[in-house]
Design an enzyme around this catalytic site. Structure first.
Site, PDB file in Angstrom:
ATOM      1  N   CYS A 266      21.297 -58.958  32.927  1.00  0.00           N
ATOM      2  CA  CYS A 266      20.719 -58.156  34.007  1.00  0.00           C
ATOM      3  C   CYS A 266      21.181 -58.788  35.322  1.00  0.00           C
ATOM      4  O   CYS A 266      21.756 -59.885  35.331  1.00  0.00           O
ATOM      5  CB  CYS A 266      19.194 -58.144  33.917  1.00  0.00           C
ATOM      6  SG  CYS A 266      18.496 -59.783  34.121  1.00  0.00           S
TER       7      CYS A 266
ATOM      8  N   GLU B 201       8.101 -67.371  33.786  1.00  0.00           N
ATOM      9  CA  GLU B 201       7.966 -66.500  34.970  1.00  0.00           C
ATOM     10  C   GLU B 201       6.495 -66.396  35.391  1.00  0.00           C
ATOM     11  O   GLU B 201       6.173 -66.454  36.582  1.00  0.00           O
ATOM     12  CB  GLU B 201       8.520 -65.106  34.656  1.00  0.00           C
ATOM     13  CG  GLU B 201       8.445 -64.181  35.870  1.00  0.00           C
ATOM     14  CD  GLU B 201       8.724 -62.725  35.533  1.00  0.00           C
ATOM     15  OE1 GLU B 201       9.739 -62.437  34.895  1.00  0.00           O
ATOM     16  OE2 GLU B 201       7.911 -61.877  35.929  1.00  0.00           O
TER      17      GLU B 201
ATOM     18  N   ASN C 211      13.765 -60.594  24.316  1.00  0.00           N
ATOM     19  CA  ASN C 211      14.244 -59.243  24.647  1.00  0.00           C
ATOM     20  C   ASN C 211      15.333 -58.792  23.665  1.00  0.00           C
ATOM     21  O   ASN C 211      15.465 -57.611  23.375  1.00  0.00           O
ATOM     22  CB  ASN C 211      14.666 -59.146  26.122  1.00  0.00           C
ATOM     23  CG  ASN C 211      16.034 -59.716  26.390  1.00  0.00           C
ATOM     24  OD1 ASN C 211      17.033 -59.040  26.219  1.00  0.00           O
ATOM     25  ND2 ASN C 211      16.105 -60.983  26.782  1.00  0.00           N
TER      26      ASN C 211
HETATM   27  S1  SF4 Z   1      13.386 -59.354  37.288  1.00  0.00           S
HETATM   28 FE1  SF4 Z   1      14.048 -60.387  35.425  1.00  0.00          FE
HETATM   29  S2  SF4 Z   1      14.872 -58.730  34.149  1.00  0.00           S
HETATM   30 FE2  SF4 Z   1      14.765 -57.938  36.250  1.00  0.00          FE
HETATM   31  S3  SF4 Z   1      16.795 -58.328  37.132  1.00  0.00           S
HETATM   32 FE3  SF4 Z   1      15.468 -60.064  37.652  1.00  0.00          FE
HETATM   33  S4  SF4 Z   1      15.829 -61.577  36.038  1.00  0.00           S
HETATM   34 FE4  SF4 Z   1      16.581 -59.624  35.290  1.00  0.00          FE
END
Ligand code: SF4
Length: 275
Positions: free
Chosen positions: A12, A124, A217
Site C-alpha cells: 500500500c 498501530e 492481511n
Molecule cells: S494507513 Fe496503513 S494500510 Fe493505509 S496506506 Fe497507510 S500504511 Fe497502508
C-alpha cells in the site's frame, strides 16, 4: 497459461513509502536503526538488514543515532525521547496514521475521553494510544463495549478496521452517550485490495496469494480467495511454488498482501509465464 495480477496487489502507499525511504537511506549511510520490524516480510527485512538496517525494540539505551519510525507510527513519548536522546528520527509514519494521531492528540487535550476501535495488540493501536497518554479505551467490536461514564468522547478507528465493524460500534456507542464524536479513520487500501481479489478469484482456475505467513492481511486475502476458488495457494516467495504442479491450470491469478514488494510479485509472475 494466462496469468492475471489483481489490481491493488502488494504494497500500500504507506508501506511503499516506508520501504523506499529505508532503501534510499541505507544506500547512503552505513547504519540505520528501525524501531520495531519495518514490515512483516522476511525477504524485505533480510535485504534491508544486509544494507545495514538493524531492528531494536527499545530506544531507552540508544543515543545520537538515526532511527526509522515505521509506517504504523508511535506514541508521543518516542518523539520526546528522541529529543532527550538526540536521535535523528526518520519518520515513516503513514500520513493516514498521522492524521489519527492528530485527532486523538487534539481531542485528548480538549478533555475528551478517547475510544479506539481496533486490535489492542497491534503496534498501530499502541502508537495511537500513545497520543492520549495511554488512557484510550480500546475495543475491537461491540462485544467489548461497557456502559460509558458521563463525559465527552472521541472515537477513532484502526486504519485497517473492517467497515462493517465500525458501523456496528458507531450505532452501539451512539446509544451510550450524547456527547460523542466519531472519526472514521479507516484507510481504503485494505478494502480495495480485498474487493479487487473477489473479482479475480472467480475468473481463474488457481489463485496464488503472496505474502508473509504471519501477515494478517495476507491471511485474510487467502481466506477470501479460498472461499471463491478451491485451488488457492499461499506462498512467501517463488521457491515455495517449485513443488507444485501449476501447468495443469489454464488461468492463474495472483494477489499479494500489503507487505509484499513488487520484485517478489514480478519474480513469481515471470516464473509462471516461463511454464
Ligand atoms: S494507513 Fe496503513 S494500510 Fe493505509 S496506506 Fe497507510 S500504511 Fe497502508
Amino acid at each position: 497459461m494466462i496469468v492475471k495480477i489483481a489490481e491493488k496487489a502488494g504494497f500500500c502507499f504507506g508501506v511503499k513509502r516506508a520501504v523506499d525511504i529505508a532503501l534510499d537511506y541505507t544506500d547512503s549511510h552505513d547504519s540505520l536503526l528501525s524501531y520495531g520490524q519495518l514490515i512483516h516480510n522476511d525477504q524485505v527485512t533480510d535485504r534491508l538488514s544486509k544494507k545495514g538496517l538493524k531492528e531494536v525494540d527499545s530506544l531507552e539505551a540508544v543515543y545520537n543515532q538515526d532511527v526509522l519510525i515505521r509506517s504504523h507510527g508511535v506514541g508521543k513519548k518516542i518523539y520526546d525521547l528522541g529529543i532527550d536522546h538526540e536521535l535523528n528520527l526518520i519518520d515513516c509514519t503513514c500520513p493516514f496514521v498521522k492524521k489519527v494521531h492528530k485527532i486523538v492528540d487534539k481531542h485528548y487535550r480538549e478533555g475528551y475521553e478517547i475510544i479506539i476501535v481496533g486490535n489492542a495488540k497491534h503496534p498501530e493501536i499502541q502508537g495511537i494510544n500513545g497520543w492520549c497518554n495511554n488512557k484510550g479505551i480500546i475495543i475491537s467490536s461491540i462485544d467489548d463495549i461497557k456502559p460509558l461514564k458521563e463525559g465527552k468522547y472521541c472515537v477513532v478507528s484502526q486504519t485497517t478496521l473492517q467497515y462493517s465493524v465500525w458501523e456496528k460500534v458507531k450505532i452501539a456507542l451512539s446509544n451510550e452517550s450524547s456527547e460523542i464524536l466519531f472519526f472514521n479513520t479507516i484507510c481504503s487500501a485494505t478494502s480495495e485490495r480485498q474487493e479487487a481479489v473477489k473479482i479475480l478469484a472467480t475468473e481463474v482456475d488457481c489463485m496464488i496469494v503472496i505474502g508473509g505467513y504471519h501477515s494478517s492481511n495476507t491471511r485474510k486475502l487467502y481466506e477470501i480467495c479460498m472461499s471463491l476458488c478451491n485451488e488457492t495457494i499461499h506462498v512467501e516467495k517463488k521457491s515455495d511454488l517449485m513443488m507444485t504442479n501449476l501447468k495443469k491450470y489454464g488461468i492463474i491469478g495472483i494477489t499479494a498482501g500489503a507487505s509484499t514488494p513488487d520484485w517478489i510479485i514480478k519474480e513469481i509472475y515471470d516464473y509462471l509465464l516461463s511454464l
